[in-house]
Enzyme design. Sequence first.
Site, PDB file in Angstrom:
ATOM      1  N   LYS A  35       0.851  -1.204   0.000  1.00  0.00           N
ATOM      2  CA  LYS A  35       0.000   0.000   0.000  1.00  0.00           C
ATOM      3  C   LYS A  35       0.884   1.251   0.000  1.00  0.00           C
ATOM      4  O   LYS A  35       2.087   1.176   0.291  1.00  0.00           O
ATOM      5  CB  LYS A  35      -0.909  -0.030   1.226  1.00  0.00           C
ATOM      6  CG  LYS A  35      -0.165  -0.006   2.554  1.00  0.00           C
ATOM      7  CD  LYS A  35      -1.078  -0.362   3.728  1.00  0.00           C
ATOM      8  CE  LYS A  35      -0.308  -0.349   5.035  1.00  0.00           C
ATOM      9  NZ  LYS A  35      -1.068  -0.949   6.141  1.00  0.00           N
ATOM     10  N   TYR A 252      15.883  30.076   9.178  1.00  0.00           N
ATOM     11  CA  TYR A 252      14.680  30.763   9.647  1.00  0.00           C
ATOM     12  C   TYR A 252      14.590  30.704  11.163  1.00  0.00           C
ATOM     13  O   TYR A 252      14.843  29.666  11.777  1.00  0.00           O
ATOM     14  CB  TYR A 252      13.432  30.107   9.057  1.00  0.00           C
ATOM     15  CG  TYR A 252      13.247  30.389   7.583  1.00  0.00           C
ATOM     16  CD1 TYR A 252      12.990  31.674   7.124  1.00  0.00           C
ATOM     17  CD2 TYR A 252      13.321  29.364   6.660  1.00  0.00           C
ATOM     18  CE1 TYR A 252      12.809  31.929   5.772  1.00  0.00           C
ATOM     19  CE2 TYR A 252      13.138  29.599   5.302  1.00  0.00           C
ATOM     20  CZ  TYR A 252      12.882  30.888   4.858  1.00  0.00           C
ATOM     21  OH  TYR A 252      12.707  31.129   3.534  1.00  0.00           O
TER      22      TYR A 252
HETATM   23  C1  LIG Z   1      -0.272  -1.965   6.681  1.00  0.00           C
HETATM   24  C2  LIG Z   1      -0.820  -3.264   7.137  1.00  0.00           C
HETATM   25  C3  LIG Z   1       0.027  -4.337   7.444  1.00  0.00           C
HETATM   26  C4  LIG Z   1       1.535  -4.207   7.470  1.00  0.00           C
HETATM   27  O1  LIG Z   1       1.935  -3.671   8.709  1.00  0.00           O
HETATM   28  P1  LIG Z   1       3.480  -3.448   9.059  1.00  0.00           P
HETATM   29  O2  LIG Z   1       3.462  -2.902  10.439  1.00  0.00           O
HETATM   30  O3  LIG Z   1       3.997  -2.447   8.078  1.00  0.00           O
HETATM   31  O4  LIG Z   1       4.149  -4.760   8.934  1.00  0.00           O
HETATM   32  C5  LIG Z   1      -0.556  -5.546   7.760  1.00  0.00           C
HETATM   33  N1  LIG Z   1      -1.899  -5.694   7.800  1.00  0.00           N
HETATM   34  C6  LIG Z   1      -2.744  -4.674   7.533  1.00  0.00           C
HETATM   35  C7  LIG Z   1      -4.203  -4.895   7.613  1.00  0.00           C
HETATM   36  C8  LIG Z   1      -2.231  -3.433   7.204  1.00  0.00           C
HETATM   37  O5  LIG Z   1      -3.080  -2.425   6.944  1.00  0.00           O
END
Ligand SMILES: *Cc1c(COP(=O)(O)O)cnc(C)c1O
Length: 356
Positions: A35, A252
């Site tokens: 994702k 800044y």
């Molecule tokens: C993003 C996600 C993961 C992965 O989690 P990590 O902490 O990056 O390993 C696993 N399961 C779901 C449902 C997620 O949304």
Amino acid sequence: MSRPARVRILPAALRHNLARVRELAPACPVWAVVKADAYGHGIAAALAGFAQADGLALVEFDRALALRGAGWQRPLLMLEGAFAPDDVLQAAQAHLSLVVHQPEQLHWLASLPAGAGLEVFVKLNTGMNRLGFPPASLSGVLAALRAQPGVGRVHAMTHFANADRPGGAEAPLARFLAALPDPAIGVSLANSAALFDVPAARRGWIRPGIMLYGGSPFADRPAAALGLRPAMHFESRLIAVQALAPGDAVGYGSGFVASSAMRIGVVAAGYADGYPRHAPTGTPVAVGGVRTRVVGRVSMDMLTIDLTGAPAARPGDPVELWGEQVPVDEVAAHAGTIGYELLCAIAPRVSRLIED
Ligand SMILES: *Cc1c(COP(=O)(O)O)cnc(C)c1O
């Protein structure tokens, strides 16, 4: 004459980290979580790095279709499931697997033609209170799914809120297992943290994300100590060097004032590139292979670093914002966030190079 801020992505590191996943859970099929544009690494790099994964998991339908277009033929899991009724048919046509986490999504499945064979992961809420059905309702949900002629294989899943804390997944896992009506049903439980720390969650489809990219899921354990390699190297160059006299200020708000004579380097990278503006003086950075620190306020296109330990540094010298010498998790800790957020936040104007 392009601006020197760039990310270099190492598919070899992605492959190494996937092998690390296999070491931890040799019997489990792996959803490599991609994702958010593969946690900012890009879909092309993910395809190169995760060619050996059993499936890819994400939340964006357009990206899932792009993966199909790019030739990915194995399973794809939509972690938030359908967002609208039409998504269901589109998912079936593209052979996507869908999480179903709330009653409306169940109803949408009725639009599927008989025999569509859509694979479903029923999500149970075991305490995170974000997505999922109450565990006690699982048998009812399974019955509703059995009544849908377009639904194929059904699994049960959950997501842990606290797998990164000792014992944090115990009660949720017990709640989940107690809800399973049929021991033969497929399951999916483990994120990265659970893979390391919750042996009982190493069953069924596992869902590693951050560890695949070489980030640590734990606040107190560096990724290197977990056997992981950083896949993203965020780099730029010095574009100027300034000599400060005692009392001179930088940037800044004059947020840093030199207490003695010192040289500072100006790096072509700022918050408009995805470097966190909240990174305070002291945040680690490396110049020409030497670790030093950010000084003063991060601005839109530049940040300033202490060159005391790098007396030969001059404009043009390479700077690592994060990667091999400076773990992204260290930068994140200084900036009051987590590596996940920094990896995902690299801006479009930063050029990308995929190695190999
Ligand atoms: C993003 C996600 C993961 C992965 O989690 P990590 O902490 O990056 O390993 C696993 N399961 C779901 C449902 C997620 O949304």
